[in-house]
Design an enzyme around this catalytic site. Structure first.
Site, PDB file in Angstrom:
ATOM      1  N   ILE A 173      -7.358   4.956  -5.571  1.00 29.51           N
ATOM      2  CA  ILE A 173      -7.357   3.497  -5.547  1.00 29.51           C
ATOM      3  C   ILE A 173      -7.573   2.974  -4.134  1.00 29.51           C
ATOM      4  O   ILE A 173      -8.206   1.916  -3.943  1.00 29.51           O
ATOM      5  CB  ILE A 173      -6.030   2.944  -6.136  1.00 29.51           C
ATOM      6  CG1 ILE A 173      -6.060   1.409  -6.210  1.00 29.51           C
ATOM      7  CG2 ILE A 173      -4.840   3.432  -5.343  1.00 29.51           C
ATOM      8  CD1 ILE A 173      -7.153   0.857  -7.100  1.00 29.51           C
ATOM      9  N   ASP A 174      -7.109   3.707  -3.128  1.00 33.92           N
ATOM     10  CA  ASP A 174      -7.311   3.260  -1.744  1.00 33.92           C
ATOM     11  C   ASP A 174      -8.796   3.248  -1.406  1.00 33.92           C
ATOM     12  O   ASP A 174      -9.310   2.301  -0.788  1.00 33.92           O
ATOM     13  CB  ASP A 174      -6.522   4.135  -0.777  1.00 33.92           C
ATOM     14  CG  ASP A 174      -6.731   5.631  -0.992  1.00 33.92           C
ATOM     15  OD1 ASP A 174      -7.308   6.028  -2.016  1.00 33.92           O
ATOM     16  OD2 ASP A 174      -6.298   6.411  -0.113  1.00 33.92           O
TER      17      ASP A 174
ATOM     18  N   GLY B 161       1.123   5.044  -0.256  1.00 34.07           N
ATOM     19  CA  GLY B 161       0.375   6.289  -0.172  1.00 34.07           C
ATOM     20  C   GLY B 161       1.243   7.490  -0.449  1.00 34.07           C
ATOM     21  O   GLY B 161       2.392   7.369  -0.902  1.00 34.07           O
TER      22      GLY B 161
ATOM     23  N   ASP C  77       0.874  -1.169   0.000  1.00 33.53           N
ATOM     24  CA  ASP C  77       0.000   0.000   0.000  1.00 33.53           C
ATOM     25  C   ASP C  77       0.911   1.218   0.000  1.00 33.53           C
ATOM     26  O   ASP C  77       1.522   1.551   1.021  1.00 33.53           O
ATOM     27  CB  ASP C  77      -0.906  -0.009   1.232  1.00 33.53           C
ATOM     28  CG  ASP C  77      -1.678   1.303   1.402  1.00 33.53           C
ATOM     29  OD1 ASP C  77      -1.795   2.055   0.416  1.00 33.53           O
ATOM     30  OD2 ASP C  77      -2.152   1.566   2.525  1.00 33.53           O
TER      31      ASP C  77
END
Length: 253
Positions: free
Chosen positions: A103-104, A9, A7
């Site tokens: 997308i998160d 960010g 993930d």
């Protein structure tokens, strides 16, 4: 079988290594605007893990993602970047231009969407993101500055007032400037969430670093706190990706 999940960010890189659906390793680090360099420092560790696949959620631009893909290519295993689609695994995106949705947020909604159930999914991270989903229809959402962004903006634009860091843990009227600022910012965000929750019945799902804090003040809505909601959505995304790939392979002469 071991899999790696990333993930990436705007400020932090998180990774999970799973084996037989269990998380066997998890870490999160600030990447200081250079996630590829941070990943270079981790690649040797990943090489000895006997990994089979890599699934990635990245909010970065195509140039940075390309560099990250090249680094992960050293593992010589399939690497898949999750993307937002108009429709995927039955879930329909509520944005007019699906690619503009983070997308998160897409993966978090994908993780919770169920037939005939309504959800309010709140990401309590760098920004406070709110997404509404009705069955498999994403209805869109809201983005608000989080607690700390609001405090920083107030500091930068208020002359002569010093506002040091303080806990966001109370909603009572402040009896000094520091408390008034912190309590006021928290009250504003909670009021926004409550306004949305009062519009129609829905299950409240909270994720991200400040999820427990918001849950504390939203008990009336029986919030569900899911620390690894993005990971759940990423796993679901990759499962569907493999299903589609296998279907294409089976019909290819």
């Amino acid at each position: 079988m071991k899999n790696l999940w990333l993930d990436i960010g705007n400020t932090r890189l998180k990774y999970w290594i799973t084996e037989q659906r269990q998380v066997v390793e998890h870490a999160a680090e600030l990447h200081l605007q250079s996630p590829a360099d941070l990943l270079l420092g981790l690649i040797q560790h990943f090489k000895i893990q006997n990994l089979q696949n890599v699934g990635i959620s990245s909010v970065l631009d195509s140039e940075n993602n390309e560099r990250i893909g090249l680094i992960l290519g050293q593992l010589n295993i399939p690497v898949v970047f999750a993307q937002v689609h108009a429709e995927y695994a039955g879930l329909h995106c509520g944005y007019e231009v699906p690619q503009q949705l983070g997308i998160d947020r897409w993966l978090q909604v994908l993780a919770v969407a169920q037939p005939e159930q309504d959800f309010c999914v709140i990401g309590c991270g760098t920004a406070l993101t709110i997404d509404l989903v009705q069955g498999f229809q994403h209805l869109g959402g809201y983005i608000l500055p989080n607690l700390y962004l609001q405090r920083d903006a107030l500091i930068q634009n208020t002359k002569g007032i010093k506002i040091p860091d303080c806990a966001f843990d109370d909603l009572s009227p402040g009896h000094n400037t520091i408390d008034a600022v912190h309590h006021g910012i928290l009250l504003g965000l909670l009021s926004s969430i409550e306004k949305i929750m009062q519009q129609s019945p829905k299950q409240l799902v909270l994720t991200g670093g400040d999820a427990p804090l918001f849950a504390k003040f939203l008990q009336a809505y029986q919030p569900r706190v899911e620390p690894d909601l993005l990971l759940q959505g990423l796993k679901q995304y990759i499962r569907h990706y493999r299903l589609l790939r296998d279907q294409i392979t089976s019909v290819t002469p």
